[in-house]
Design an enzyme around this catalytic site. Structure first.
Site, mmCIF file in Angstrom:
data_model
loop_
_atom_site.group_PDB
_atom_site.id
_atom_site.type_symbol
_atom_site.label_atom_id
_atom_site.label_comp_id
_atom_site.label_asym_id
_atom_site.label_seq_id
_atom_site.Cartn_x
_atom_site.Cartn_y
_atom_site.Cartn_z
ATOM 1 N N THR A 60 44.873 67.170 -1.214
ATOM 2 C CA THR A 60 44.002 67.406 -2.369
ATOM 3 C C THR A 60 44.075 68.844 -2.887
ATOM 4 O OG1 THR A 60 42.118 67.941 -0.938
ATOM 5 C CG2 THR A 60 42.341 65.646 -1.644
ATOM 6 N N ASP A 61 44.424 69.794 -1.980
ATOM 7 C CA ASP A 61 44.301 71.200 -2.371
ATOM 8 C C ASP A 61 45.104 71.540 -3.622
ATOM 9 O OD1 ASP A 61 42.541 71.685 -0.352
ATOM 10 O OD2 ASP A 61 44.008 72.554 1.027
ATOM 11 N N SER B 2 49.362 70.237 1.449
ATOM 12 C CA SER B 2 49.733 70.598 0.075
ATOM 13 C C SER B 2 49.503 72.070 -0.219
ATOM 14 C CB SER B 2 49.029 69.705 -0.943
ATOM 15 O OG SER B 2 47.694 70.122 -1.158
ATOM 16 N N GLN C 249 37.542 81.498 -16.864
ATOM 17 C CA GLN C 249 37.072 81.305 -15.485
ATOM 18 C C GLN C 249 36.051 80.165 -15.403
ATOM 19 O OE1 GLN C 249 35.806 85.069 -13.798
ATOM 20 N NE2 GLN C 249 37.669 86.095 -14.475
ATOM 21 N N CYS C 250 35.560 79.703 -16.548
ATOM 22 C CA CYS C 250 34.601 78.583 -16.538
ATOM 23 C C CYS C 250 35.361 77.264 -16.451
ATOM 24 C CB CYS C 250 33.792 78.546 -17.829
ATOM 25 S SG CYS C 250 32.892 80.038 -18.175
ATOM 26 N N THR D 162 45.653 65.513 3.890
ATOM 27 C CA THR D 162 44.658 65.102 4.888
ATOM 28 C C THR D 162 44.705 63.609 5.171
ATOM 29 O OG1 THR D 162 43.175 66.899 4.288
ATOM 30 C CG2 THR D 162 42.168 65.014 5.356
HETATM 31 N N1 ASP Z 1 44.779 70.935 3.078
HETATM 32 C C1 ASP Z 1 44.858 69.534 2.708
HETATM 33 C C2 ASP Z 1 46.027 69.366 1.754
HETATM 34 O O1 ASP Z 1 45.910 69.745 0.633
HETATM 35 C C3 ASP Z 1 43.586 69.102 2.088
HETATM 36 C C4 ASP Z 1 43.517 67.637 1.713
HETATM 37 O O2 ASP Z 1 44.478 66.911 1.643
HETATM 38 O O3 ASP Z 1 42.376 67.184 1.425
HETATM 39 O O4 ASP Z 1 47.059 68.894 2.136
#
Ligand code: ASP
Length: 336
Positions: free
Chosen positions: A89-90, A58, A272-273, A13
């Site tokens: 971030t993903d 990502s 899962q926690c 992003t």
């Molecule tokens: N979909 C984006 C990625 O992972 C989300 C991000 O970067 O915040 O590339």
């Protein structure tokens, strides 16, 4: 003297632009990044910005991308004092985990960052993240892969994306944060990895599809998993409940797991926690899985187990050695 810092742009992003089909990755704006850092009074004379192929969201990253990033860092390693990886971030926590294993024995900072809002938008969190990442990459006390995002610096292989919208998107539930970012960076020095004697990079190629995960859910029929285990995957991550428990009323399911393990599958229970420590001995519903040959992932994150299984399998280790090594820390990913 200005620090020699290399910014590797993978995508995410932070560098995206709007399109009719939603946000899409775009070319790195090197001048914009330079200006932004200069405005924060950073001497950029030792800074380089390198695009790593076509930028990606990502969500499209694969284990081959992890190795590609690590190899590029290894090639450039002697020319720089620190590295910043601009990444979506993903799947940042997966990449950070894998890099910590690929770049074993790292002496210099490798800092992953990104943004929730593209740099091109005035409300972006990207500028603050970039400036903080630069300060961390230029710091002499970091000898590991970290995620620097929002207010925190976290060990990469302990980090998790826990929020899809907040600027503090990441945390490391099972491990202390390495630093908090404010006017200055306040380090939690005792949690940082010490400087290793020498680098022991393990730049192996990963096989996509080697690791499968399966989420346990109340009442979900075990048949689908039993069917899947008829062709045992090289490694299976069982997303168990709480301390590592799972359903035990269906003996066929436990038998299928035991067969897969006997056939050489590595079967690992995680919780899962998000805040957890797997202890299969605690409940009878966990012990049944241990008896079937499942090992508990202790305080490893899902992302770290996934990357580490790829790594250990790519090293060519036999199943017993993978099981043993999984529970030995290679890069501070689990508590001894
Ligand atoms: N979909 C984006 C990625 O992972 C989300 C991000 O970067 O915040 O590339």
């Amino acid at each position: 003297m200005s620090q020699r810092i290399c910014v590797l742009y993978v995508g995410g992003t932070i560098g995206m632009s709007a399109s009719a089909g939603g946000l899409v990755p775009s070319k790195v704006d090197g001048d914009g990044i330079m200006q932004l850092l200069q405005m924060a009074a950073i001497d950029t004379s030792g800074l380089s910005i390198v695009a790593l192929g076509n930028p990606i969201d990502s969500a499209d990253a694969t284990p081959a991308d992890w190795t590609r990033i690590a190899r590029r860092i290894a090639e450039l390693y002697n020319d720089y004092d620190g590295f910043i990886v601009l990444h979506g971030t993903d799947t940042m926590a997966y990449t950070a985990s894998a890099l910590s294993f690929l770049l074993r024995g790292l002496k210099k900072p490798v800092v992953l960052t990104g943004a929730q809002i593209p740099l091109a938008q005035s409300t972006s969190d990207g500028p603050a993240n970039l400036i903080a990442a630069y300060r961390v990459a230029a710091s002499a006390q970091v000898h590991e892969v970290v995620v620097c995002f929002g207010r925190y610096v976290l060990r990469g292989n302990r980090s998790r994306k826990l929020n899809a919208h907040r600027f503090d998107a990441f945390d490391s539930p099972n491990f202390p944060r390495l630093a908090e970012i404010g006017e200055s960076i306040s380090w939690n020095a005792e949690s940082l990895l010490p400087c290793p004697d020498k680098e022991r990079f393990e730049l192996v190629d990963y096989r996509a599809g080697a690791v499968l995960s399966w989420r346990l859910m109340p009442g979900a029929a075990g048949d689908a998993l039993i069917e899947r285990l008829a062709r045992p995957p090289r490694a299976l991550i069982l997303e168990s409940y709480g301390a590592g428990t799972g359903p035990t009323r269906d003996p066929a399911l436990l038998r299928a797991i035991a067969h897969a393990v006997a056939d050489g599958s590595i079967c690992v229970a995680i919780s899962q926690c998000p805040w957890s420590e797997v202890d299969l001995a605690l409940y009878a519903t966990g012990r049944a899985y241990a008896t079937a040959g499942v090992i508990g992932a202790r305080d490893l994150t899902f992302e770290s187990v996934y990357a580490k299984l790829h790594h250990l399998l790519a090293l060519g280790l036999k199943p017993d050695a993978v099981r043993r090594e999984l529970l030995l820390a290679r890069a501070g990913e689990l508590t001894a």
